[in-house]
Design a protein around this motif. Sequence first.
Motif, PDB file in Angstrom:
ATOM      1  N   UNK A   4      11.288   5.771  14.939  1.00  0.00           N
ATOM      2  CA  UNK A   4      10.924   5.073  13.702  1.00  0.00           C
ATOM      3  C   UNK A   4      11.177   5.965  12.495  1.00  0.00           C
ATOM      4  N   UNK A   5      11.463   5.330  11.382  1.00  0.00           N
ATOM      5  CA  UNK A   5      11.392   5.988  10.077  1.00  0.00           C
ATOM      6  C   UNK A   5      10.134   5.457   9.395  1.00  0.00           C
ATOM      7  N   UNK A   6       9.122   6.296   9.310  1.00  0.00           N
ATOM      8  CA  UNK A   6       7.824   5.854   8.798  1.00  0.00           C
ATOM      9  C   UNK A   6       7.832   5.824   7.270  1.00  0.00           C
ATOM     10  N   UNK A   7       7.500   4.677   6.659  1.00  0.00           N
ATOM     11  CA  UNK A   7       7.491   4.573   5.192  1.00  0.00           C
ATOM     12  C   UNK A   7       6.183   5.075   4.589  1.00  0.00           C
TER      13      UNK A   7
ATOM     14  N   UNK B  94       3.906   7.843   2.119  1.00  0.00           N
ATOM     15  CA  UNK B  94       4.143   8.439   0.793  1.00  0.00           C
ATOM     16  C   UNK B  94       5.152   9.580   0.845  1.00  0.00           C
ATOM     17  N   UNK B  95       5.195  10.310   1.957  1.00  0.00           N
ATOM     18  CA  UNK B  95       6.246  11.286   2.224  1.00  0.00           C
ATOM     19  C   UNK B  95       6.947  10.815   3.500  1.00  0.00           C
ATOM     20  N   UNK B  96       8.010  10.011   3.381  1.00  0.00           N
ATOM     21  CA  UNK B  96       8.621   9.385   4.572  1.00  0.00           C
ATOM     22  C   UNK B  96       9.119  10.422   5.567  1.00  0.00           C
ATOM     23  N   UNK B  97       9.074  10.072   6.847  1.00  0.00           N
ATOM     24  CA  UNK B  97       9.542  10.960   7.896  1.00  0.00           C
ATOM     25  C   UNK B  97       9.863  10.166   9.151  1.00  0.00           C
ATOM     26  N   UNK B  98      10.640  10.790  10.027  1.00  0.00           N
ATOM     27  CA  UNK B  98      10.947  10.188  11.310  1.00  0.00           C
ATOM     28  C   UNK B  98       9.785  10.400  12.281  1.00  0.00           C
ATOM     29  N   UNK B  99       9.761   9.583  13.336  1.00  0.00           N
ATOM     30  CA  UNK B  99       8.763   9.756  14.387  1.00  0.00           C
ATOM     31  C   UNK B  99       9.315   9.215  15.700  1.00  0.00           C
TER      32      UNK B  99
ATOM     33  N   UNK C 279      14.448  24.136   1.229  1.00  0.00           N
ATOM     34  CA  UNK C 279      13.131  23.588   0.928  1.00  0.00           C
ATOM     35  C   UNK C 279      13.063  22.072   1.129  1.00  0.00           C
ATOM     36  N   UNK C 280      14.179  21.477   1.539  1.00  0.00           N
ATOM     37  CA  UNK C 280      14.179  20.023   1.712  1.00  0.00           C
ATOM     38  C   UNK C 280      14.920  19.673   2.997  1.00  0.00           C
ATOM     39  N   UNK C 281      14.616  18.510   3.554  1.00  0.00           N
ATOM     40  CA  UNK C 281      15.392  17.986   4.661  1.00  0.00           C
ATOM     41  C   UNK C 281      15.672  16.529   4.365  1.00  0.00           C
ATOM     42  N   UNK C 282      15.883  15.707   5.386  1.00  0.00           N
ATOM     43  CA  UNK C 282      16.338  14.340   5.168  1.00  0.00           C
ATOM     44  C   UNK C 282      15.421  13.595   4.219  1.00  0.00           C
ATOM     45  N   UNK C 283      14.118  13.747   4.389  1.00  0.00           N
ATOM     46  CA  UNK C 283      13.193  12.935   3.608  1.00  0.00           C
ATOM     47  C   UNK C 283      12.293  13.716   2.667  1.00  0.00           C
TER      48      UNK C 283
ATOM     49  N   UNK D   2       0.836  -1.213   0.000  1.00  0.00           N
ATOM     50  CA  UNK D   2       0.000   0.000   0.000  1.00  0.00           C
ATOM     51  C   UNK D   2       0.864   1.254   0.000  1.00  0.00           C
ATOM     52  N   UNK D   3       2.039   1.165   0.677  1.00  0.00           N
ATOM     53  CA  UNK D   3       2.911   2.329   0.747  1.00  0.00           C
ATOM     54  C   UNK D   3       4.210   2.030   0.027  1.00  0.00           C
ATOM     55  N   UNK D   4       4.815   3.059  -0.558  1.00  0.00           N
ATOM     56  CA  UNK D   4       6.083   2.867  -1.234  1.00  0.00           C
ATOM     57  C   UNK D   4       7.163   2.541  -0.220  1.00  0.00           C
ATOM     58  N   UNK D   5       8.159   1.697  -0.587  1.00  0.00           N
ATOM     59  CA  UNK D   5       9.207   1.336   0.354  1.00  0.00           C
ATOM     60  C   UNK D   5      10.104   2.514   0.650  1.00  0.00           C
ATOM     61  N   UNK D   6      10.813   2.431   1.793  1.00  0.00           N
ATOM     62  CA  UNK D   6      11.777   3.455   2.127  1.00  0.00           C
ATOM     63  C   UNK D   6      12.929   3.442   1.129  1.00  0.00           C
ATOM     64  N   UNK D   7      13.510   4.583   0.803  1.00  0.00           N
ATOM     65  CA  UNK D   7      14.733   4.588   0.037  1.00  0.00           C
ATOM     66  C   UNK D   7      15.849   3.963   0.853  1.00  0.00           C
ATOM     67  N   UNK D   8      16.961   3.628   0.195  1.00  0.00           N
ATOM     68  CA  UNK D   8      18.050   2.923   0.868  1.00  0.00           C
ATOM     69  C   UNK D   8      18.521   3.666   2.111  1.00  0.00           C
ATOM     70  N   UNK D   9      18.682   4.986   2.012  1.00  0.00           N
ATOM     71  CA  UNK D   9      19.130   5.743   3.179  1.00  0.00           C
ATOM     72  C   UNK D   9      18.125   5.643   4.313  1.00  0.00           C
ATOM     73  N   UNK D  10      16.844   5.594   3.961  1.00  0.00           N
ATOM     74  CA  UNK D  10      15.828   5.465   4.999  1.00  0.00           C
ATOM     75  C   UNK D  10      15.923   4.133   5.710  1.00  0.00           C
ATOM     76  N   UNK D  11      16.225   3.070   4.974  1.00  0.00           N
ATOM     77  CA  UNK D  11      16.356   1.759   5.600  1.00  0.00           C
ATOM     78  C   UNK D  11      17.518   1.741   6.576  1.00  0.00           C
ATOM     79  N   UNK D  12      18.632   2.341   6.171  1.00  0.00           N
ATOM     80  CA  UNK D  12      19.792   2.392   7.063  1.00  0.00           C
ATOM     81  C   UNK D  12      19.477   3.193   8.313  1.00  0.00           C
ATOM     82  N   UNK D  13      18.866   4.368   8.119  1.00  0.00           N
ATOM     83  CA  UNK D  13      18.529   5.202   9.272  1.00  0.00           C
ATOM     84  C   UNK D  13      17.536   4.518  10.188  1.00  0.00           C
TER      85      UNK D  13
END
Length: 295
Positions: free
Chosen positions: A39-42, A44-49, A115-119, A1-12
């Motif tokens: 958590x790194x939430x996967x 549609x717009x990934x973010x930390x929590x 205009x951008x940050x980690x995710x 249902x949700x797009x997977x985390x990018x590689x950097x997101x998986x590592x983080x």
Amino acid sequence: MHSPLPAIGQVLAVILSLLGALAAPAHAGDEIRIQEEIWALPLPLPMFAYLVRPVGDGPFPLVIMNHGVSLNPTDRSFFPLVEFRDAATWFAKRGYLVVAPVGSGYGAAAIDIPERAIFGPFFSKIGKCSNPNFRDAGMAVAQVDLWIIDYLAAEKRIIPKDVIVVGQSAGGWASIALSSVNPPQVKAIITFAAGRGGRVGGKPNNNCAPDKLVEATADFGRTSRVPMLWIYIENDTFFGPDLSKRMHDAFTAAGGRAEYHLMPPFGNEGHFFIGSPDAIPLWSPLVTKFLDAPK
């Protein structure tokens, strides 16, 4: 249902989950033992929590805590990963799984790439102060809340129809916006010092288009039917008593359901009331009574 985390997101995600496990063991002396995680939430717009919950597999009732915003990239770059730890712990000790997402556009990269940050991008702008778009800024964050509910429900970690949303400042404004679409999963919403466009230029009680803020509040109230508790503080220099009362009057006159409570002055700046552990004995009786009342 949700797009997977990018590689950097998986590592983080791996690194931060380990840090969370090391930093926050369960509290054995509490009636409900809790644990804290990052958590790194996967989405549609990934973010930390930041996440705190009772020990165990659940599912648990969910509390989402929405933080405020800064329009200054430098300020956003120093935004804390865990902002509402004491308040979040209060809910977790009452059996809730608490998620406090860190909005996209915050963190170390916010200053390097404004205009951008980690995710992803900082997406909750209001536009020019002369003609602010308060509505869309609120709805953008409200959409994130809906993504979080869907994700945690799909993971079977929460009770899908037992969700409470809590928001402070711009996060409270987003929570009011969320109420306007009446998500069936959300049974109650609590806001602290809710609003947008406060303290323009760093000047106390200098608001960006306050009449438009009141109008936008009324627009949300026309469709909002979720029970709400609005808490403001007398010495809030972002959204003072006169403005917050106008907002509440407009919201309820349009059909919204919201209890309004104006608390006595707190510290040097009441706007950040919810962030202080000393405030918990002041707001927790109101919140407990509100949540225990029939909805």
